[in-house]
Scaffold this motif. Structure first.
Motif, PDB file in Angstrom:
ATOM      1  N   UNK A  19      10.114   6.059 -19.942  1.00 51.98           N
ATOM      2  CA  UNK A  19      11.201   5.939 -20.944  1.00 51.98           C
ATOM      3  C   UNK A  19      12.240   5.416 -19.864  1.00 51.98           C
ATOM      4  N   UNK A  20      12.518   5.980 -18.880  1.00 43.56           N
ATOM      5  CA  UNK A  20      13.588   5.543 -17.618  1.00 43.56           C
ATOM      6  C   UNK A  20      13.060   4.484 -16.943  1.00 43.56           C
ATOM      7  N   UNK A  21      12.008   4.766 -16.417  1.00 47.39           N
ATOM      8  CA  UNK A  21      11.761   3.651 -15.392  1.00 47.39           C
ATOM      9  C   UNK A  21      11.073   2.420 -15.650  1.00 47.39           C
ATOM     10  N   UNK A  22      10.529   2.564 -16.835  1.00 43.98           N
ATOM     11  CA  UNK A  22       9.886   1.370 -17.462  1.00 43.98           C
ATOM     12  C   UNK A  22       9.990   1.101 -18.866  1.00 43.98           C
ATOM     13  N   UNK A  23      11.439   1.179 -19.390  1.00 44.13           N
ATOM     14  CA  UNK A  23      11.808   1.429 -20.609  1.00 44.13           C
ATOM     15  C   UNK A  23      11.217   0.131 -21.534  1.00 44.13           C
ATOM     16  N   UNK A  24      10.934  -1.108 -21.060  1.00 42.30           N
ATOM     17  CA  UNK A  24      10.554  -2.399 -21.764  1.00 42.30           C
ATOM     18  C   UNK A  24       9.049  -2.047 -22.255  1.00 42.30           C
ATOM     19  N   UNK A  25       8.378  -1.441 -21.559  1.00 37.92           N
ATOM     20  CA  UNK A  25       7.279  -1.091 -21.773  1.00 37.92           C
ATOM     21  C   UNK A  25       6.734   0.290 -22.684  1.00 37.92           C
ATOM     22  N   UNK A  26       7.846   1.002 -22.707  1.00 38.42           N
ATOM     23  CA  UNK A  26       7.603   2.226 -23.362  1.00 38.42           C
ATOM     24  C   UNK A  26       6.911   2.208 -24.497  1.00 38.42           C
ATOM     25  N   UNK A  27       7.052   1.395 -25.548  1.00 39.66           N
ATOM     26  CA  UNK A  27       6.168   1.323 -26.737  1.00 39.66           C
ATOM     27  C   UNK A  27       4.923   1.091 -26.809  1.00 39.66           C
ATOM     28  N   UNK A  28       4.481   0.286 -25.746  1.00 37.05           N
ATOM     29  CA  UNK A  28       3.086  -0.200 -25.444  1.00 37.05           C
ATOM     30  C   UNK A  28       2.191   0.853 -24.674  1.00 37.05           C
TER      31      UNK A  28
ATOM     32  N   UNK B  42      14.754   6.313  -9.526  1.00 33.54           N
ATOM     33  CA  UNK B  42      15.334   4.971 -10.417  1.00 33.54           C
ATOM     34  C   UNK B  42      16.550   5.131 -10.982  1.00 33.54           C
ATOM     35  N   UNK B  43      17.202   6.283 -11.229  1.00 33.64           N
ATOM     36  CA  UNK B  43      18.523   6.675 -11.593  1.00 33.64           C
ATOM     37  C   UNK B  43      19.444   6.219 -10.493  1.00 33.64           C
ATOM     38  N   UNK B  44      19.179   6.546  -9.156  1.00 32.96           N
ATOM     39  CA  UNK B  44      19.970   6.184  -8.293  1.00 32.96           C
ATOM     40  C   UNK B  44      20.199   4.835  -7.966  1.00 32.96           C
ATOM     41  N   UNK B  45      19.202   3.736  -8.474  1.00 35.53           N
ATOM     42  CA  UNK B  45      19.245   2.542  -8.148  1.00 35.53           C
ATOM     43  C   UNK B  45      20.196   1.955  -9.216  1.00 35.53           C
ATOM     44  N   UNK B  46      20.520   2.658 -10.325  1.00 38.18           N
ATOM     45  CA  UNK B  46      21.326   2.105 -11.430  1.00 38.18           C
ATOM     46  C   UNK B  46      22.914   2.185 -11.007  1.00 38.18           C
ATOM     47  N   UNK B  47      23.619   1.163 -10.995  1.00 31.94           N
ATOM     48  CA  UNK B  47      25.091   0.978 -10.644  1.00 31.94           C
ATOM     49  C   UNK B  47      25.940   1.625 -11.646  1.00 31.94           C
TER      50      UNK B  47
ATOM     51  N   UNK C 254      25.234   4.860 -17.360  1.00 33.77           N
ATOM     52  CA  UNK C 254      23.894   4.566 -17.597  1.00 33.77           C
ATOM     53  C   UNK C 254      23.197   5.940 -16.604  1.00 33.77           C
ATOM     54  N   UNK C 255      23.729   6.250 -15.730  1.00 33.74           N
ATOM     55  CA  UNK C 255      23.560   7.328 -15.054  1.00 33.74           C
ATOM     56  C   UNK C 255      23.344   8.782 -15.763  1.00 33.74           C
ATOM     57  N   UNK C 256      24.608   8.852 -16.441  1.00 29.39           N
ATOM     58  CA  UNK C 256      24.769   9.993 -17.441  1.00 29.39           C
ATOM     59  C   UNK C 256      23.732   9.690 -18.438  1.00 29.39           C
ATOM     60  N   UNK C 257      23.507   8.846 -19.156  1.00 33.00           N
ATOM     61  CA  UNK C 257      22.586   8.570 -20.343  1.00 33.00           C
ATOM     62  C   UNK C 257      21.046   8.971 -19.804  1.00 33.00           C
ATOM     63  N   UNK C 258      20.731   8.405 -18.599  1.00 32.24           N
ATOM     64  CA  UNK C 258      19.408   8.767 -18.160  1.00 32.24           C
ATOM     65  C   UNK C 258      19.152  10.243 -17.961  1.00 32.24           C
ATOM     66  N   UNK C 259      20.048  10.908 -17.338  1.00 27.16           N
ATOM     67  CA  UNK C 259      20.322  12.010 -16.891  1.00 27.16           C
ATOM     68  C   UNK C 259      20.051  13.235 -18.365  1.00 27.16           C
ATOM     69  N   UNK C 260      20.930  12.651 -19.087  1.00 21.15           N
ATOM     70  CA  UNK C 260      20.911  13.420 -20.512  1.00 21.15           C
ATOM     71  C   UNK C 260      19.835  13.555 -21.142  1.00 21.15           C
ATOM     72  N   UNK C 261      18.775  12.365 -20.983  1.00 20.69           N
ATOM     73  CA  UNK C 261      17.494  12.613 -21.665  1.00 20.69           C
ATOM     74  C   UNK C 261      16.426  13.439 -20.743  1.00 20.69           C
TER      75      UNK C 261
END
Length: 312
Positions: free
Chosen positions: A127-136, A226-231, A235-242
């Protein structure tokens, strides 16, 4: 209280003593056990009901929550009803087959839950590292298959335990100083050298839990990278909350269990009632807290629960 004219030497039964040294307090001890069990059933059945009713929640993450809820219900039900029977009605007798069945279901439920936690870690990674392919990558069918594999793995893990114990001779004293049948307390009343059975249970448990924890740590190491690469800070907070809820559930599941395992095998100097308390905490507390943690930290699930409660 009911009384039974049974002798410890009866070859078809065991006697569960409850909590040695605290027999006079059994009724009072039963109150927190009953409360925890009620909250466990209410919380986990609520998760199953809401996810089953709401079409929008029929997604991989929530299907995994349902699997976790089923294992929570299974683990607590393996222990609490029999314990309350001992506390309230002095129903201390359990057949050998019933005892081995309890060992099997309790151990298989924990092994299955551990595997589901690994799948949940993988779910958060995708969900966090490859969100575009999550559903597949994580379809409902694939998640259901992973759940079935987790169950099969749990059965394979636990099956040797009753098969090892059932043909072996037990000593004359068939009293188990515990409130439930678990592998080590039952193995302790075997006649002869217990070294192999102690080592087998320890190695199998540490192998199972160790491998699962390694996979979960790997998933979260990749997530953190992956989160540390997000500027974006948002987005940091949203990723960690999940991930917060999953991390909390892992802490409540693994920490008391590992501590209880070590205490049970190497804590001869620790009082028996303390060992029994720890063994049951590792089952009851996580099964009660898991739906609460996910209900609080998962906004969509929390909102749907609130909506369904308001309709009642």
């Amino acid at each position: 209280m009911a009384s039974f004219n049974l002798t410890p030497s009866d070859t078809s039964t065991f006697i569960l003593s409850g909590i040695p040294g605290l027999e006079d307090a059994h009724v009072w001890i039963s109150i927190p056990y009953a409360i925890c069990y009620i909250f466990c059933l209410l919380g986990n059945f609520s998760v199953l009901f809401v996810v089953g009713k709401e079409q929008t929640l029929r997604q991989p993450m929530y299907l995994l929550l349902c699997m976790l809820a089923l294992t929570d219900i299974g683990m607590s039900t393996c222990i609490v009803p029999k314990a309350l029977g001992i506390f309230w009605f002095n129903l201390k007798v359990i057949t050998v087959s019933g005892c081995l069945t309890q060992i099997t279901f309790l151990s298989a439920s924990f092994a299955t839950q551990s595997a589901i936690l690994v799948v949940m870690g993988f779910d958060r990674y995708v969900a966090i590292c490859n969100p575009l392919r999550y559903t597949t990558i994580l379809t409902n069918t694939r998640v259901a298959t992973l759940g079935l594999v987790s169950l099969i793995r749990g059965i394979i893990y636990v099956l040797p335990m009753p098969l090892m114990l059932s043909p072996l001779p037990f000593c004359g004293n068939r009293i188990i100083p515990h409130m439930s049948c678990q592998f080590i307390p039952v193995a302790k009343i075997l006649c002869g050298d217990l070294t192999f059975y102690r080592l087998y249970g320890l190695v199998m448990t540490l192998t199972l839990v160790g491998s699962d924890l390694m996979l979960i740590v790997l998933s979260y190491s990749l997530i953190i990278r992956a989160v540390l690469r997000i500027s974006s800070q948002k987005a940091h907070q949203k990723a960690l909350n999940t991930c917060t809820a999953h991390i909390g559930v892992m802490m409540t599941s693994y920490t008391p269990y590992l501590f209880a395992i070590m205490t049970n095998r190497f804590g001869e100097s620790i009082a028996p009632h303390v060992q029994i308390f720890l063994a049951n905490v590792c089952v009851l507390v996580p099964t009660m807290l898991n739906p609460i943690v996910y209900g609080i930290k998962t906004k969509e699930l929390r909102d749907k629960m609130r909506k369904n409660i308001c309709r009642l």
